[in-house]
Design an enzyme around this catalytic site. Structure first.
Site, PDB file in Angstrom:
ATOM      1  N   ASP A   8       1.115 -47.832  51.941  1.00 24.64           N
ATOM      2  CA  ASP A   8       2.102 -47.726  50.879  1.00 24.64           C
ATOM      3  C   ASP A   8       3.463 -47.796  51.582  1.00 24.64           C
ATOM      4  O   ASP A   8       3.540 -47.621  52.800  1.00 24.64           O
ATOM      5  CB  ASP A   8       1.894 -46.367  50.183  1.00 24.64           C
ATOM      6  N   LEU A   9       4.529 -48.060  50.855  1.00 26.04           N
ATOM      7  CA  LEU A   9       5.832 -48.215  51.507  1.00 26.04           C
ATOM      8  C   LEU A   9       6.689 -46.953  51.354  1.00 26.04           C
ATOM      9  O   LEU A   9       6.930 -46.218  52.321  1.00 26.04           O
ATOM     10  CB  LEU A   9       6.550 -49.445  50.917  1.00 26.04           C
ATOM     11  N   ASP A  10       7.143 -46.713  50.119  1.00 24.42           N
ATOM     12  CA  ASP A  10       8.040 -45.583  49.874  1.00 24.42           C
ATOM     13  C   ASP A  10       7.308 -44.257  50.117  1.00 24.42           C
ATOM     14  O   ASP A  10       6.292 -43.991  49.495  1.00 24.42           O
ATOM     15  CB  ASP A  10       8.544 -45.659  48.424  1.00 24.42           C
ATOM     16  N   THR A  16      12.479 -44.393  50.751  1.00 24.18           N
ATOM     17  CA  THR A  16      13.376 -45.038  49.781  1.00 24.18           C
ATOM     18  C   THR A  16      13.533 -44.182  48.525  1.00 24.18           C
ATOM     19  O   THR A  16      14.345 -44.498  47.666  1.00 24.18           O
ATOM     20  CB  THR A  16      12.880 -46.450  49.415  1.00 24.18           C
ATOM     21  N   LYS A  44       7.580 -40.738  41.955  1.00 22.11           N
ATOM     22  CA  LYS A  44       7.110 -41.298  43.228  1.00 22.11           C
ATOM     23  C   LYS A  44       5.808 -42.092  43.045  1.00 22.11           C
ATOM     24  O   LYS A  44       4.846 -41.579  42.488  1.00 22.11           O
ATOM     25  CB  LYS A  44       6.937 -40.192  44.267  1.00 22.11           C
ATOM     26  N   GLY A  45       5.838 -43.342  43.492  1.00 20.65           N
ATOM     27  CA  GLY A  45       4.644 -44.191  43.404  1.00 20.65           C
ATOM     28  C   GLY A  45       4.429 -44.790  42.027  1.00 20.65           C
ATOM     29  O   GLY A  45       3.520 -45.583  41.820  1.00 20.65           O
ATOM     30  N   ARG A  48       8.369 -49.247  37.940  1.00 18.65           N
ATOM     31  CA  ARG A  48       9.759 -49.132  37.456  1.00 18.65           C
ATOM     32  C   ARG A  48       9.821 -48.782  35.965  1.00 18.65           C
ATOM     33  O   ARG A  48      10.527 -47.850  35.566  1.00 18.65           O
ATOM     34  CB  ARG A  48      10.479 -50.453  37.706  1.00 18.65           C
ATOM     35  N   SER A 115       2.282 -51.861  47.973  1.00 14.14           N
ATOM     36  CA  SER A 115       3.361 -51.073  47.367  1.00 14.14           C
ATOM     37  C   SER A 115       3.571 -51.453  45.909  1.00 14.14           C
ATOM     38  O   SER A 115       3.386 -52.614  45.536  1.00 14.14           O
ATOM     39  CB  SER A 115       4.657 -51.319  48.143  1.00 14.14           C
ATOM     40  N   ALA A 116       3.981 -50.471  45.112  1.00 11.20           N
ATOM     41  CA  ALA A 116       4.307 -50.733  43.704  1.00 11.20           C
ATOM     42  C   ALA A 116       5.668 -51.401  43.577  1.00 11.20           C
ATOM     43  O   ALA A 116       6.030 -51.904  42.515  1.00 11.20           O
ATOM     44  CB  ALA A 116       4.315 -49.413  42.930  1.00 11.20           C
ATOM     45  N   SER A 117       6.444 -51.407  44.654  1.00 11.91           N
ATOM     46  CA  SER A 117       7.833 -51.865  44.556  1.00 11.91           C
ATOM     47  C   SER A 117       7.965 -53.381  44.558  1.00 11.91           C
ATOM     48  O   SER A 117       7.374 -54.070  45.387  1.00 11.91           O
ATOM     49  CB  SER A 117       8.656 -51.303  45.710  1.00 11.91           C
ATOM     50  N   LYS A 146      -1.066 -48.660  40.384  1.00  4.56           N
ATOM     51  CA  LYS A 146      -1.920 -47.564  40.870  1.00  4.56           C
ATOM     52  C   LYS A 146      -1.958 -46.496  39.771  1.00  4.56           C
ATOM     53  O   LYS A 146      -0.935 -46.300  39.125  1.00  4.56           O
ATOM     54  CB  LYS A 146      -1.325 -46.950  42.151  1.00  4.56           C
ATOM     55  N   GLU A 170      -1.202 -43.176  52.032  1.00  8.24           N
ATOM     56  CA  GLU A 170      -0.481 -42.982  50.762  1.00  8.24           C
ATOM     57  C   GLU A 170       0.196 -41.627  50.675  1.00  8.24           C
ATOM     58  O   GLU A 170      -0.304 -40.649  51.226  1.00  8.24           O
ATOM     59  CB  GLU A 170      -1.493 -43.030  49.614  1.00  8.24           C
ATOM     60  N   ASP A 171       1.317 -41.585  49.957  1.00 10.96           N
ATOM     61  CA  ASP A 171       1.989 -40.294  49.728  1.00 10.96           C
ATOM     62  C   ASP A 171       1.912 -39.868  48.264  1.00 10.96           C
ATOM     63  O   ASP A 171       2.479 -38.850  47.897  1.00 10.96           O
ATOM     64  CB  ASP A 171       3.469 -40.366  50.141  1.00 10.96           C
TER      65      ASP A 171
END
Ligand code: B16
Ligand code: MG
Length: 218
Positions: A8-10, A16, A44-45, A48, A115-117, A146, A170-171
């Site tokens: 995952d990214l953020d 971010t 988070k996660g 948008r 990532s979801a971003s 997710k 993942e966070d």
């Protein structure tokens, strides 16, 4: 056997969330209500548009806006967010991440992003992380967010790895559930108690090695 690591990214590779928060708070202020850091935890996660609904619920104003107005608000928030992340540099990569990725590369383990971003590409470029990845799956490439497993299944496919040989980092709780539904093992990153369903937990990547990973998951 572990053949690929999916990140995952953020909240895992970079933080971010602080920029998402700044931009959402600015939108809430324009709409006339306060949005706190505590409220921000729920975003988070989350994608948008789902994040916007949560934010509008916080202000008790969701019903007031049409779908078109919501699109415009999300675009406004994203404009600010992109402005903030445009200034990101490698100094914002979370501690220990680069050494762990270097080790995976040396050992021939595939590396993918899940990532979801929709801004993942810009973040990877500005931080210089992009070069590590054999596959990048971001929010613009999937139709389901997710906890749907789509983002990780596509990452596995693009790296040519069977899901059973993939480990997800993942966070967010939804990401851990997505990994489970994809038939992958998972590592919960950070201290959140919501990650207890992960196969193992780490506070972050400092001092964490591939050997540690294989001892915990194999
Ligand atoms: P964007 P991740 C997620 O990133 C963020 O955690 C979440 O707060 C954000 O709403 C989502 O990306 C969508 O981001 O607006 O840039 O498309 O944790 O999945 O890497
Ligand atoms: Mg995350």
């Amino acid at each position: 056997m572990i053949s690929a690591c999916l990140f995952d990214l953020d909240g895992v590779l970079v933080d971010t969330a602080v920029y998402h928060y700044k931009a959402w708070r600015r939108l809430a202020a324009e709409l006339g209500f306060e949005f706190t850091e505590e409220h921000n935890e729920a975003l988070k996660g989350v994608s948008r548009m789902a994040s916007l609904d949560i934010l509008l619920d916080t202000g008790g104003v969701r019903e007031r806006y049409s779908a078109g107005e919501k699109e415009e608000m999300a675009a406004r928030k994203n404009g600010w967010y992109v402005e903030y992340i445009s200034r990101m540099t490698a100094s914002e990569i979370l501690p220990g991440v680069t050494s762990f990725l270097d080790e995976l590369k040396t050992k021939g383990i595939k590396i993918a992003l899940g990532s979801a971003s929709k801004n993942a590409g810009l973040i990877l470029e500005n931080t210089g992380l992009g070069g590590y990845f054999d596959a990048v799956v971001d929010g613009s490439m999937v139709s389901e967010a997710k906890p749907d497993p789509q983002v990780f299944l596509l990452g596995a496919e693009l790296t040519g790895t069977p899901p059973a040989q993939c480990v997800v980092f993942e966070d967010a709780e939804a990401g851990i559930e997505a990994a489970r539904r994809a038939g992958m093992r998972s590592v919960g990153v950070g201290g959140s108690p919501t990650l207890r369903k992960a196969d193992t937990l780490i506070p972050g990547f400092v001092g964490f090695t591939f050997e540690d990973l294989t001892k915990r998951i194999d």
